[in-house]
Design a protein around this motif. Structure first.
Motif, PDB file in Angstrom:
ATOM      1  N   ALA A  16       0.723  -1.349   0.062  1.00 21.10           N
ATOM      2  CA  ALA A  16      -0.101   0.023  -0.006  1.00 21.10           C
ATOM      3  C   ALA A  16       0.681   1.659  -0.288  1.00 21.10           C
ATOM      4  CB  ALA A  16      -0.605  -0.150   1.126  1.00 21.10           C
ATOM      5  N   VAL A  17       1.910   1.293   1.370  1.00 13.08           N
ATOM      6  CA  VAL A  17       3.022   2.305   0.509  1.00 13.08           C
ATOM      7  C   VAL A  17       3.142   1.910  -0.901  1.00 13.08           C
ATOM      8  CG1 VAL A  17       5.408   3.230   2.304  1.00 13.08           C
ATOM      9  CG2 VAL A  17       3.405   2.034   3.452  1.00 13.08           C
ATOM     10  N   VAL A  18       3.616   1.672  -1.323  1.00 10.71           N
ATOM     11  CA  VAL A  18       4.391   1.710  -2.652  1.00 10.71           C
ATOM     12  C   VAL A  18       3.468   2.328  -3.721  1.00 10.71           C
ATOM     13  CG1 VAL A  18       5.727   0.263  -4.198  1.00 10.71           C
ATOM     14  CG2 VAL A  18       6.576  -0.126  -2.272  1.00 10.71           C
ATOM     15  N   CYS A  19       2.585   1.642  -4.370  1.00 13.84           N
ATOM     16  CA  CYS A  19       1.166   2.171  -4.226  1.00 13.84           C
ATOM     17  C   CYS A  19       0.526   3.462  -4.042  1.00 13.84           C
ATOM     18  CB  CYS A  19      -0.288   0.911  -4.636  1.00 13.84           C
ATOM     19  SG  CYS A  19      -0.234  -0.638  -5.121  1.00 13.84           S
ATOM     20  N   ALA A  20       0.926   4.264  -3.183  1.00 10.64           N
ATOM     21  CA  ALA A  20       0.687   5.665  -2.740  1.00 10.64           C
ATOM     22  C   ALA A  20       1.322   6.669  -3.120  1.00 10.64           C
ATOM     23  CB  ALA A  20       0.341   5.176  -1.650  1.00 10.64           C
ATOM     24  N   ALA A  21       2.859   5.644  -3.404  1.00 14.07           N
ATOM     25  CA  ALA A  21       3.957   6.869  -3.689  1.00 14.07           C
ATOM     26  C   ALA A  21       3.582   8.262  -4.992  1.00 14.07           C
ATOM     27  CB  ALA A  21       5.347   6.233  -4.201  1.00 14.07           C
ATOM     28  N   LYS A  22       3.649   8.813  -4.399  1.00  9.92           N
ATOM     29  CA  LYS A  22       3.010  10.969  -5.434  1.00  9.92           C
ATOM     30  C   LYS A  22       4.339  10.466  -6.588  1.00  9.92           C
ATOM     31  CE  LYS A  22      -0.379  11.318  -2.711  1.00  9.92           C
ATOM     32  NZ  LYS A  22      -2.142  12.284  -3.682  1.00  9.92           N
ATOM     33  N   ASP A  23       3.833  11.412  -7.842  1.00 11.27           N
ATOM     34  CA  ASP A  23       5.313  10.979  -8.383  1.00 11.27           C
ATOM     35  C   ASP A  23       5.554  13.284  -8.413  1.00 11.27           C
ATOM     36  OD1 ASP A  23       7.196  12.100 -10.355  1.00 11.27           O
ATOM     37  OD2 ASP A  23       5.867  11.288 -12.592  1.00 11.27           O
ATOM     38  N   ILE A  24       5.833  13.330  -7.558  1.00 12.62           N
ATOM     39  CA  ILE A  24       5.750  15.615  -7.141  1.00 12.62           C
ATOM     40  C   ILE A  24       7.080  16.745  -8.009  1.00 12.62           C
ATOM     41  CG2 ILE A  24       6.134  16.654  -5.620  1.00 12.62           C
ATOM     42  CD1 ILE A  24       3.747  15.507  -5.462  1.00 12.62           C
ATOM     43  N   LYS A  25       6.671  17.115  -9.108  1.00 13.64           N
ATOM     44  CA  LYS A  25       7.258  17.805  -9.621  1.00 13.64           C
ATOM     45  C   LYS A  25       7.850  19.024  -9.025  1.00 13.64           C
ATOM     46  CE  LYS A  25       7.761  14.265 -13.446  1.00 13.64           C
ATOM     47  NZ  LYS A  25       7.967  14.514 -15.030  1.00 13.64           N
ATOM     48  N   THR A  26       8.397  19.646  -9.938  1.00 16.31           N
ATOM     49  CA  THR A  26       8.907  20.801  -9.204  1.00 16.31           C
ATOM     50  C   THR A  26       8.890  22.181 -10.707  1.00 16.31           C
ATOM     51  OG1 THR A  26      10.482  20.544  -7.558  1.00 16.31           O
ATOM     52  CG2 THR A  26       9.853  23.036  -8.743  1.00 16.31           C
ATOM     53  N   VAL A  27       8.306  23.008 -11.381  1.00 13.97           N
ATOM     54  CA  VAL A  27       9.022  24.022 -12.459  1.00 13.97           C
ATOM     55  C   VAL A  27       8.923  25.247 -12.072  1.00 13.97           C
ATOM     56  CG1 VAL A  27       6.212  24.557 -12.746  1.00 13.97           C
ATOM     57  CG2 VAL A  27       8.055  24.587 -14.160  1.00 13.97           C
ATOM     58  N   VAL A  28      10.218  25.588 -12.439  1.00 14.50           N
ATOM     59  CA  VAL A  28      10.253  27.321 -12.178  1.00 14.50           C
ATOM     60  C   VAL A  28       9.081  28.205 -13.027  1.00 14.50           C
ATOM     61  CG1 VAL A  28      11.580  29.118 -11.756  1.00 14.50           C
ATOM     62  CG2 VAL A  28      12.353  26.295 -10.976  1.00 14.50           C
ATOM     63  N   LEU A  29       8.222  29.279 -12.948  1.00 14.80           N
ATOM     64  CA  LEU A  29       8.075  30.460 -14.036  1.00 14.80           C
ATOM     65  C   LEU A  29       8.471  31.124 -14.184  1.00 14.80           C
ATOM     66  CD1 LEU A  29       4.520  28.222 -13.746  1.00 14.80           C
ATOM     67  CD2 LEU A  29       6.530  27.841 -15.538  1.00 14.80           C
TER      68      LEU A  29
END
Length: 106
Positions: A16-29
């Protein structure tokens, strides 16, 4: 029997922990019109935060940039830029540039 249940439960929780990992990214504008005052900064922060997938917004008046952390499973840079249009700003992504000395991306 209890030991077996414990192992199964631990395996399920790990999955469940592995499946719940999110793909958080950063962008500078950067924005047009240029974000030049606290009112501009507040307008951007208070409106863009409602766009789907936005996790955090940091503004830098000195550099005139907006740094956004977002959940890539829910949105992308194109959608974030479209969100700026709703508040009458054009936003463009600042791409990382390679360093001339080492070729390393900054």
């Amino acid at each position: 029997m209890v030991m077996m249940r414990t192992k199964v439960l631990l395996a399920a929780l790990s999955l469940a922990v592995v499946c719940a990992a999110k793909d958080i990214k950063t962008v500078v504008l950067t924005t047009n019109p240029v974000m030049h005052c606290e009112n501009c900064e507040q307008r951007i922060k208070s409106n863009i935060r409602f766009e789907k997938g936005i996790k955090s917004i940091k503004t830098n008046l000195e550099n005139k940039t907006v740094t956004i952390e977002y959940d890539a499973d829910k949105t992308n840079v194109k959608n974030i830029i479209e969100g700026f249009k709703k508040i009458k700003y054009e936003a463009s992504e600042i791409k990382a540039t390679p360093s001339k000395k080492t070729g390393v991306t900054k």
